[in-house]
Design a protein around this motif. Structure first.
Motif, mmCIF file in Angstrom:
data_model
loop_
_atom_site.group_PDB
_atom_site.id
_atom_site.type_symbol
_atom_site.label_atom_id
_atom_site.label_comp_id
_atom_site.label_asym_id
_atom_site.label_seq_id
_atom_site.Cartn_x
_atom_site.Cartn_y
_atom_site.Cartn_z
ATOM 1 N N SER A 223 0.820 -1.224 0.000
ATOM 2 C CA SER A 223 0.000 0.000 0.000
ATOM 3 C C SER A 223 0.848 1.266 0.000
ATOM 4 N N TRP A 224 2.098 1.166 0.492
ATOM 5 C CA TRP A 224 2.948 2.349 0.530
ATOM 6 C C TRP A 224 3.466 2.765 -0.852
ATOM 7 N N TYR A 225 3.367 1.868 -1.830
ATOM 8 C CA TYR A 225 3.795 2.204 -3.199
ATOM 9 C C TYR A 225 2.649 2.910 -3.912
ATOM 10 N N GLU A 226 2.888 4.120 -4.369
ATOM 11 C CA GLU A 226 1.820 4.934 -4.942
ATOM 12 C C GLU A 226 1.827 4.969 -6.464
ATOM 13 N N GLY A 227 2.817 4.311 -7.093
ATOM 14 C CA GLY A 227 2.913 4.345 -8.550
ATOM 15 C C GLY A 227 1.996 3.337 -9.232
#
Length: 413
Positions: free
Chosen positions: A194-198
């Motif tokens: 979830s911390w990856y926003e790409g």
């Protein structure tokens, strides 16, 4: 719909074949009968999982060893784009296979095992991607599930690889955390990261911009075929067929035929069987010239504003692909686009260490998978550009005159 050619590269067991299998599987690009056969052959059948690596590891020897040996090509499409994937081996002894697979690639996916980070193989494959001037690089940090999807692990690898990319001058580099085995961030975004926003990997592949990679300034048209029907209806028809490698051609443009250096003018252009006023790379067309000139397959029709170099001596980085050693004085056929000419290896300047980029001076012989700087003398003049300036007119191959086997891949300097 446009076409993206990309290659996957990484160390052994980094998950290249599994990644491609996951892309094909999750994008529903596998036929039902192929899927059924895969289920029967799957090594993981006892726990109910399909071994997606078997989609690309097609050779029996590859399956027995659990590694990729040859370059496997797979084709698939989504509503947005068509794709050709080259799955290249990770072993050092298969450097030539990676060069073959990457020579026409628009993009490289370099896999990194999240547990191991940037390793020697990562650097070697990145160096080859740099040498081959691949425009786009995706660094896929795989097996995130084995490091508990740690953002810190991911960030540290990004920092380490950014230094490699800067040193090599890689242009467009993007990073993505994935788990090929579980399908995380491959086709759909993963809730577990979830911390990856790409975007997901497939989303990047579908949207990466290819138009900017085509050079529309330096016009290069290698003649592939001279069309002379010599029928009553087309008695005077003489057309020069081929694919425009780069640039834009318009009716009335002054052009020069190389290597002879004969000036003339474009009288007409045919595209898809119709006359057009203008055409551009990468279209396949037929050009008609104002003057009746002796032109044959391999000649290059160029516009006069940005001419290529014409010479019978070239310097090139050469990846040697033959088991027989290369020594100065050896003779080969050199082919650049559709032009083929006899040549001789005049000098070997140095061997390039693909781990450190160190130049090792004047080796006496060149072995399989070596990358060397050579001087090649040709029997007649050829028209070329530097590979880093224009890939489409700066790459060449060496062919053994007796066996007709391709023995070397050249990147002209």
């Amino acid at each position: 719909m446009d076409l993206l050619r990309f290659i996957t590269a990484g160390s052994v067991d980094d998950g290249k074949s599994t990644l491609i299998g996951r892309l094909l599987y999750d994008s529903k690009s596998i036929m039902i009968d192929h899927l059924e056969a895969l289920e029967k052959q799957s090594k993981n059948k006892e726990d109910g999982e399909i071994d997606l690596a078997l989609l690309t590891d097609g050779l029996r020897a590859e399956r027995e060893q659990g590694i990729t040996i040859d370059v496997a090509y797979k084709y698939f499409a989504t509503p947005k784009r068509k794709f050709i994937i080259a799955d290249a081996p990770g072993h050092v002894q298969y450097t030539r296979n990676m060069v073959t697979g990457a020579s026409n690639a628009d993009l490289a996916i370099i896999l990194i095992d999240a547990r191991h980070g940037v390793v020697e193989q990562t650097r070697r494959h990145s160096i080859i991607a740099s040498l081959l001037n691949i425009p786009h690089v995706i660094v896929a940090i795989n097996k995130m599930d084995l490091v508990a999807y740690s953002e810190d692990v991911y960030n540290n690898i990004v920092i380490d690889y950014a230094e490699v990319a800067k040193k090599l001058g890689l242009k467009d580099v993007r990073y993505i955390p994935i788990s090929a085995l579980n399908g995380d961030n491959i086709v759909e975004k993963a809730a577990s990261i979830s911390w990856y926003e790409g975007p997901s990997l497939l989303s990047i592949l579908e949207t990466v911009e290819l138009a900017d990679d085509i050079d529309l300034v330096r016009a290069r048209f290698p003649v592939q075929y001279v069309i002379r029907p010599q029928t009553e209806e087309l008695h005077d028809y003489r057309g020069y067929a081929g694919k425009i490698n780069s640039g834009i051609y318009k009716k009335g443009d002054p052009v020069t035929v190389l290597p002879a250096g004969i000036p003339t003018t474009i009288k007409a252009i045919e595209h898809n069987g119709k006359e057009v006023e203008e055409t551009f790379a990468p279209q396949s067309v037929v050009l008609h010239l104002k003057d009746d000139i002796d032109i044959s397959r391999g000649d290059l029709i160029v516009k006069n504003d940005h001419p290529p170099v014409v010479s019978n001596e070239i310097e090139a980085l050469l990846c040697w692909m033959d088991h027989k050693a290369l020594v100065p004085g050896n003779k080969y056929l050199l082919q650049i686009n559709s032009k083929q000419v006899r040549s001789v290896i005049k000098e070997i300047s140095y061997r390039l260490d693909v781990h450190s980029l160190e130049q090792i001076n004047a080796p006496e012989t060149v072995a399989l998978n070596d990358i060397v700087k050579v001087t090649i003398k040709t029997a007649g003049p050829i028209a070329y550009d530097a590979y880093h300036t224009l890939r489409t007119n700066g790459g060449a191959i060496l062919i053994d005159e007796t066996s007709h086997v391709t023995v070397g891949a050249c990147m002209i300097q």
